[in-house]
Design a protein around this motif. Structure first.
Motif, PDB file in Angstrom:
ATOM      1  N   LEU A 162       0.822  -1.212   0.000  1.00 25.65           N
ATOM      2  CA  LEU A 162       0.000   0.000   0.000  1.00 25.65           C
ATOM      3  C   LEU A 162       0.855   1.260   0.000  1.00 25.65           C
ATOM      4  CD1 LEU A 162      -2.914  -0.859   2.483  1.00 25.65           C
ATOM      5  CD2 LEU A 162      -2.855  -1.034  -0.010  1.00 25.65           C
ATOM      6  N   GLY A 163       1.719   1.358  -0.976  1.00 25.80           N
ATOM      7  CA  GLY A 163       2.474   2.592  -1.184  1.00 25.80           C
ATOM      8  C   GLY A 163       3.760   2.688  -0.386  1.00 25.80           C
ATOM      9  N   ASP A 164       4.646   3.569  -0.877  1.00 26.98           N
ATOM     10  CA  ASP A 164       5.949   3.821  -0.274  1.00 26.98           C
ATOM     11  C   ASP A 164       6.741   2.534  -0.090  1.00 26.98           C
ATOM     12  OD1 ASP A 164       5.091   6.406  -0.291  1.00 26.98           O
ATOM     13  OD2 ASP A 164       5.101   6.685   1.879  1.00 26.98           O
ATOM     14  N   LEU A 165       6.747   1.738  -1.142  1.00 24.63           N
ATOM     15  CA  LEU A 165       7.539   0.507  -1.134  1.00 24.63           C
ATOM     16  C   LEU A 165       9.019   0.853  -1.090  1.00 24.63           C
ATOM     17  CD1 LEU A 165       8.033  -2.499  -1.376  1.00 24.63           C
ATOM     18  CD2 LEU A 165       7.554  -2.345  -3.828  1.00 24.63           C
ATOM     19  N   LEU A 216       1.734  -3.032  -6.452  1.00 26.97           N
ATOM     20  CA  LEU A 216       2.073  -1.829  -5.697  1.00 26.97           C
ATOM     21  C   LEU A 216       1.020  -0.759  -5.949  1.00 26.97           C
ATOM     22  CD1 LEU A 216       3.845   0.139  -4.058  1.00 26.97           C
ATOM     23  CD2 LEU A 216       5.179   0.539  -6.161  1.00 26.97           C
ATOM     24  N   VAL A 217       0.314  -0.359  -4.885  1.00 26.01           N
ATOM     25  CA  VAL A 217      -0.569   0.806  -4.943  1.00 26.01           C
ATOM     26  C   VAL A 217       0.318   2.020  -4.660  1.00 26.01           C
ATOM     27  CG1 VAL A 217      -2.520   1.973  -3.873  1.00 26.01           C
ATOM     28  CG2 VAL A 217      -2.586  -0.505  -4.203  1.00 26.01           C
ATOM     29  N   GLU A 218       0.422   2.919  -5.605  1.00 29.37           N
ATOM     30  CA  GLU A 218       1.404   3.998  -5.529  1.00 29.37           C
ATOM     31  C   GLU A 218       1.206   4.892  -4.310  1.00 29.37           C
ATOM     32  OE1 GLU A 218       2.864   5.483  -9.768  1.00 29.37           O
ATOM     33  OE2 GLU A 218       0.674   5.455  -9.639  1.00 29.37           O
ATOM     34  N   GLY A 219       2.340   5.241  -3.676  1.00 29.21           N
ATOM     35  CA  GLY A 219       2.344   6.200  -2.577  1.00 29.21           C
ATOM     36  C   GLY A 219       3.132   7.441  -2.952  1.00 29.21           C
ATOM     37  N   ASN A 220       3.195   8.387  -2.042  1.00 28.40           N
ATOM     38  CA  ASN A 220       3.858   9.664  -2.343  1.00 28.40           C
ATOM     39  C   ASN A 220       5.373   9.524  -2.483  1.00 28.40           C
ATOM     40  OD1 ASN A 220       3.144   9.319   0.628  1.00 28.40           O
ATOM     41  ND2 ASN A 220       4.793  10.820   0.791  1.00 28.40           N
ATOM     42  N   HIS A 221       5.958   8.470  -1.919  1.00 30.97           N
ATOM     43  CA  HIS A 221       7.403   8.263  -2.055  1.00 30.97           C
ATOM     44  C   HIS A 221       7.762   7.412  -3.276  1.00 30.97           C
ATOM     45  CE1 HIS A 221       9.450   9.927   1.535  1.00 30.97           C
ATOM     46  NE2 HIS A 221       8.251   9.814   2.098  1.00 30.97           N
ATOM     47  N   ASP A 222       6.769   6.888  -3.961  1.00 28.62           N
ATOM     48  CA  ASP A 222       7.044   5.970  -5.072  1.00 28.62           C
ATOM     49  C   ASP A 222       7.353   6.740  -6.353  1.00 28.62           C
ATOM     50  OD1 ASP A 222       6.736   3.428  -3.733  1.00 28.62           O
ATOM     51  OD2 ASP A 222       4.603   3.936  -3.555  1.00 28.62           O
ATOM     52  N   VAL A 282       6.319  -6.514 -10.870  1.00 30.14           N
ATOM     53  CA  VAL A 282       5.440  -5.788  -9.952  1.00 30.14           C
ATOM     54  C   VAL A 282       4.488  -4.908 -10.763  1.00 30.14           C
ATOM     55  CG1 VAL A 282       5.303  -4.152  -8.029  1.00 30.14           C
ATOM     56  CG2 VAL A 282       7.246  -5.732  -8.198  1.00 30.14           C
ATOM     57  N   LYS A 283       3.191  -5.101 -10.571  1.00 27.99           N
ATOM     58  CA  LYS A 283       2.180  -4.272 -11.222  1.00 27.99           C
ATOM     59  C   LYS A 283       1.954  -3.020 -10.388  1.00 27.99           C
ATOM     60  CE  LYS A 283      -2.584  -4.402 -12.971  1.00 27.99           C
ATOM     61  NZ  LYS A 283      -3.813  -5.241 -13.084  1.00 27.99           N
ATOM     62  N   VAL A 284       1.989  -1.839 -11.010  1.00 25.77           N
ATOM     63  CA  VAL A 284       1.838  -0.571 -10.301  1.00 25.77           C
ATOM     64  C   VAL A 284       0.499   0.062 -10.673  1.00 25.77           C
ATOM     65  CG1 VAL A 284       2.838   1.704  -9.837  1.00 25.77           C
ATOM     66  CG2 VAL A 284       4.342  -0.255 -10.321  1.00 25.77           C
ATOM     67  N   ILE A 285      -0.317   0.384  -9.672  1.00 26.16           N
ATOM     68  CA  ILE A 285      -1.648   0.942  -9.894  1.00 26.16           C
ATOM     69  C   ILE A 285      -1.919   2.057  -8.881  1.00 26.16           C
ATOM     70  CG2 ILE A 285      -2.636  -1.146 -10.905  1.00 26.16           C
ATOM     71  CD1 ILE A 285      -3.759  -1.864  -8.190  1.00 26.16           C
ATOM     72  N   PRO A 286      -2.860   2.979  -9.171  1.00 23.39           N
ATOM     73  CA  PRO A 286      -3.164   4.066  -8.231  1.00 23.39           C
ATOM     74  C   PRO A 286      -4.004   3.631  -7.038  1.00 23.39           C
ATOM     75  CG  PRO A 286      -4.501   4.288 -10.212  1.00 23.39           C
ATOM     76  CD  PRO A 286      -3.529   3.178 -10.486  1.00 23.39           C
ATOM     77  N   GLU A 287      -4.863   2.649  -7.220  1.00 25.71           N
ATOM     78  CA  GLU A 287      -5.696   2.117  -6.140  1.00 25.71           C
ATOM     79  C   GLU A 287      -6.246   0.768  -6.572  1.00 25.71           C
ATOM     80  OE1 GLU A 287      -8.770   5.165  -5.822  1.00 25.71           O
ATOM     81  OE2 GLU A 287     -10.156   3.867  -6.944  1.00 25.71           O
ATOM     82  N   LEU A 288      -6.853   0.074  -5.634  1.00 23.91           N
ATOM     83  CA  LEU A 288      -7.401  -1.250  -5.935  1.00 23.91           C
ATOM     84  C   LEU A 288      -8.719  -1.422  -5.189  1.00 23.91           C
ATOM     85  CD1 LEU A 288      -6.971  -4.096  -7.224  1.00 23.91           C
ATOM     86  CD2 LEU A 288      -5.865  -4.761  -5.075  1.00 23.91           C
ATOM     87  N   THR A 293      -5.831   1.844  -0.734  1.00 23.63           N
ATOM     88  CA  THR A 293      -5.156   3.067  -1.157  1.00 23.63           C
ATOM     89  C   THR A 293      -3.928   3.297  -0.288  1.00 23.63           C
ATOM     90  OG1 THR A 293      -6.482   4.424   0.355  1.00 23.63           O
ATOM     91  CG2 THR A 293      -7.328   4.151  -1.891  1.00 23.63           C
ATOM     92  N   HIS A 294      -3.088   4.263  -0.696  1.00 25.58           N
ATOM     93  CA  HIS A 294      -1.966   4.646   0.171  1.00 25.58           C
ATOM     94  C   HIS A 294      -2.437   5.623   1.237  1.00 25.58           C
ATOM     95  CE1 HIS A 294       1.973   5.593   1.629  1.00 25.58           C
ATOM     96  NE2 HIS A 294       1.860   6.866   1.286  1.00 25.58           N
ATOM     97  N   HIS A 295      -3.019   6.742   0.816  1.00 29.19           N
ATOM     98  CA  HIS A 295      -3.548   7.709   1.768  1.00 29.19           C
ATOM     99  C   HIS A 295      -4.917   7.246   2.281  1.00 29.19           C
ATOM    100  CE1 HIS A 295      -0.643  10.182  -0.511  1.00 29.19           C
ATOM    101  NE2 HIS A 295      -0.530  10.870   0.600  1.00 29.19           N
ATOM    102  N   PRO A 296      -5.215   7.468   3.541  1.00 27.28           N
ATOM    103  CA  PRO A 296      -6.551   7.154   4.040  1.00 27.28           C
ATOM    104  C   PRO A 296      -7.622   7.929   3.265  1.00 27.28           C
ATOM    105  CG  PRO A 296      -5.041   7.584   5.855  1.00 27.28           C
ATOM    106  CD  PRO A 296      -4.319   7.966   4.604  1.00 27.28           C
ATOM    107  N   GLU A 297      -8.692   7.231   2.903  1.00 28.50           N
ATOM    108  CA  GLU A 297      -9.773   7.846   2.148  1.00 28.50           C
ATOM    109  C   GLU A 297     -11.125   7.425   2.718  1.00 28.50           C
ATOM    110  OE1 GLU A 297      -9.872   7.638  -2.042  1.00 28.50           O
ATOM    111  OE2 GLU A 297      -7.711   7.969  -2.309  1.00 28.50           O
TER     112      GLU A 297
END
Length: 219
Positions: free
Chosen positions: A82-85, A110-116, A128-134, A142-146
């Motif tokens: 969930l981001g920042d891998l 990998l759900v993208e985070g702000n450090h990715d 590794v598959k990279v996506i914005p959310e799942l 998601t990476h950020h809480p929503e």
């Protein structure tokens, strides 16, 4: 029969599904055979060492030992980060991650985070598959809480922790799984990531993570 759960893990039920919280900070969705991990921040140790911080070389192996531990425990078919891998740009820890990817058989997302900031093409070259959310059923990853209507959200980013008062006025700050009504924030998996202390409110559930077990904190 369900998967055996030993004392160090914690079983919880969300929307009729079984999730197992592991003291590494990982979370396993039993019905989907899916392991969720957030905020590993690979490369952070190498980044600090490069800039003169006195961090032991052994610390570099910490994240990979934890990854081996939790993946070996659950043997998942799929892993979601969930981001920042990775903490920042590629450094020599990338080679360790490349080797780790070669040694596992699970599908990795990998759900993208702000450090990715590393190119998705680099990840895709490793499988590794990279996506914005799942979204899977009623669950949003998601990476950020929503907050999203009709979805239970799993996220990271915050690096949640809580303060616990002990005997003789000592105070511990421990990472935790932090659950609100429609949301679960996972602890940071990585070494040297720090903690953001949260204050539980009525209805919140806190599952404290120690090196050996996950403990429900009666708030």
């Amino acid at each position: 029969m369900g998967r055996p759960v030993i004392a160090m893990t914690k079983n919880i039920n969300i929307l009729g599904q079984t999730f197992i919280l592991h003291p590494s900070g990982g979370m396993f969705w039993e019905e989907e055979d899916l392991l969720v991990i957030s905020d590993v921040h690979l490369g952070k140790v190498a980044h600090f060492r490069k800039h003169g911080s006195a961090i032991p070389q052994l610390a570099l192996k910490g994240n990979f030992l934890k990854l081996d531990l939790v993946t070996g425990f659950f043997d998942p078919k799929k892993i979601i980060f969930l981001g920042d891998l990775f903490h920042s740009y590629i450094n020599y820890e990338w080679q360790h991650f490349d080797q780790w990817m070669q040694d596992i058989s699970a599908e990795v997302v990998l759900v993208e985070g702000n450090h990715d900031v590393i190119s998705p093409k680099k990840y895709e070259a490793l499988g590794v598959k990279v996506i914005p959310e799942l979204i899977i059923g009623d669950f949003l990853f998601t990476h950020h809480p929503e907050e999203r209507e009709n979805c239970f959200n799993f996220s990271g980013h915050i690096h949640p922790g809580v303060k616990i008062n002990g005997m003789a006025r000592q105070q511990l700050k421990l990472p935790c799984f932090f659950r609100r009504q429609n949301q679960m924030i996972l602890p940071a998996f990585g070494e040297f990531t720090g903690k953001h202390i949260l204050e539980p409110k009525a209805g919140d559930e806190v599952y404290v993570v120690t090196k050996e077990e996950v403990i429900y904190l009666n708030t």
